[in-house]
Design a protein around this motif. Structure first.
Motif, mmCIF file in Angstrom:
data_model
loop_
_atom_site.group_PDB
_atom_site.id
_atom_site.type_symbol
_atom_site.label_atom_id
_atom_site.label_comp_id
_atom_site.label_asym_id
_atom_site.label_seq_id
_atom_site.Cartn_x
_atom_site.Cartn_y
_atom_site.Cartn_z
ATOM 1 N N TRP A 1 0.807 -1.215 0.000
ATOM 2 C CA TRP A 1 0.000 0.000 0.000
ATOM 3 C C TRP A 1 0.844 1.271 0.000
ATOM 4 C CZ3 TRP A 1 -5.225 -0.430 -0.392
ATOM 5 C CH2 TRP A 1 -5.775 -1.685 -0.130
ATOM 6 N N LEU B 1 0.079 5.530 0.782
ATOM 7 C CA LEU B 1 -0.809 6.645 1.088
ATOM 8 C C LEU B 1 -0.085 7.937 0.752
ATOM 9 C CD1 LEU B 1 -3.429 7.194 3.554
ATOM 10 C CD2 LEU B 1 -1.521 8.768 3.845
ATOM 11 N N ILE C 1 -5.966 13.310 0.359
ATOM 12 C CA ILE C 1 -5.469 11.988 0.732
ATOM 13 C C ILE C 1 -5.793 11.015 -0.401
ATOM 14 C CG2 ILE C 1 -5.709 10.039 2.329
ATOM 15 C CD1 ILE C 1 -6.443 12.076 4.488
ATOM 16 N N GLU C 2 -4.778 10.244 -0.789
ATOM 17 C CA GLU C 2 -4.978 9.201 -1.788
ATOM 18 C C GLU C 2 -4.365 7.907 -1.254
ATOM 19 O OE1 GLU C 2 -4.617 10.685 -6.128
ATOM 20 O OE2 GLU C 2 -3.217 11.909 -4.948
ATOM 21 N N LEU C 3 -5.046 6.806 -1.500
ATOM 22 C CA LEU C 3 -4.568 5.488 -1.081
ATOM 23 C C LEU C 3 -4.540 4.588 -2.310
ATOM 24 C CD1 LEU C 3 -3.855 3.491 1.272
ATOM 25 C CD2 LEU C 3 -6.289 2.879 1.248
ATOM 26 N N ASN D 1 -7.806 5.613 -6.568
ATOM 27 C CA ASN D 1 -7.730 6.117 -5.200
ATOM 28 C C ASN D 1 -8.724 5.339 -4.341
ATOM 29 O OD1 ASN D 1 -7.682 7.521 -2.813
ATOM 30 N ND2 ASN D 1 -8.190 9.503 -3.703
ATOM 31 N N ALA E 1 -8.965 5.551 -0.984
ATOM 32 C CA ALA E 1 -9.077 6.156 0.349
ATOM 33 C C ALA E 1 -10.482 6.028 0.921
ATOM 34 C CB ALA E 1 -8.644 7.622 0.310
ATOM 35 N N THR F 1 -6.743 3.442 5.249
ATOM 36 C CA THR F 1 -6.403 4.857 5.130
ATOM 37 C C THR F 1 -6.053 5.432 6.491
ATOM 38 O OG1 THR F 1 -7.822 5.106 3.187
ATOM 39 C CG2 THR F 1 -7.264 7.122 4.384
ATOM 40 N N LEU G 1 -2.377 6.783 7.524
ATOM 41 C CA LEU G 1 -2.312 8.209 7.852
ATOM 42 C C LEU G 1 -1.776 8.391 9.263
ATOM 43 C CD1 LEU G 1 -2.846 11.082 6.930
ATOM 44 C CD2 LEU G 1 -5.194 10.834 7.743
#
Length: 177
Positions: free
Chosen positions: A124, A126, A140-142, A160, A162, A169, A173
């Motif tokens: 992953w 982030l 925010i992008e995951l 994305n 998120a 996420t 974060l």
């Protein structure tokens, strides 16, 4: 990119590299900016071998210490890992001096338009936009970069996740912050 004058007197940039399918270029924290080949040659490194291990420049100092015969000292609290076992094919994951496998890498780019921080943890990544006034990417992008078997999943960082993965996420974060 190479700048070139347009007929109207403006400037257009010719792209001289192609990082496809990775997203963006250098000076960003997307994969096109941070993922590069790491090529090594040396004793006890099998010719034409390939590893999917994620390494960073921070790993060079502890690796050079090992090459020089210096003992690993956990009291130094180095951010990097000695990657000789990975290069020699004895281990698939870089480990810290205390033997703990590294699971996360952190990135921070605090200047200009791509202002961001990011964490890569296992499959992953982030991305945290820290300059929303000048960086027009989402806050925010995951992304799930790879599958559990190590094969590529979304190295182009197009999906994305998120909102679809709120637990992951929040976990990443929290670790990034």
């Amino acid at each position: 990119a190479i700048p070139a004058k347009t007929e109207s007197g403006g400037v257009e940039y010719e792209h001289i590299t192609d990082k496809a399918p990775r997203r963006e270029d250098k000076q960003t924290l997307y994969e096109g900016g941070v993922r590069i080949p790491f090529i090594v040659r040396g004793p006890n490194i099998k010719n034409n071998s390939v590893s999917g291990a994620i390494v960073s420049l921070i790993d060079l100092f502890p690796t050079f210490m090992a090459i020089a015969g210096a003992e690993e000292d956990p009291k130094l609290e180095l951010d990097g890992c000695n990657i000789l076992p990975v290069l020699h094919g004895a281990d698939a994951t870089p480990k810290f001096a205390n033997g703990t496998p590294r699971k996360s890498l952190y990135f921070h780019y605090p200047v200009e338009t791509p202002m961001a921080s990011a964490i890569r943890k296992e499959n992953w990544k982030l991305y945290l936009n820290i300059g929303p006034g000048v960086n027009h990417n989402p806050k925010i992008e995951l992304f799930k970069l790879s599958n559990e078997d190590g094969s590529d999943c979304d190295v182009g960082e197009k999906n994305n996740l998120a909102d679809a993965e709120p637990t992951k996420t929040a976990e990443l974060l929290g670790e990034l912050e």
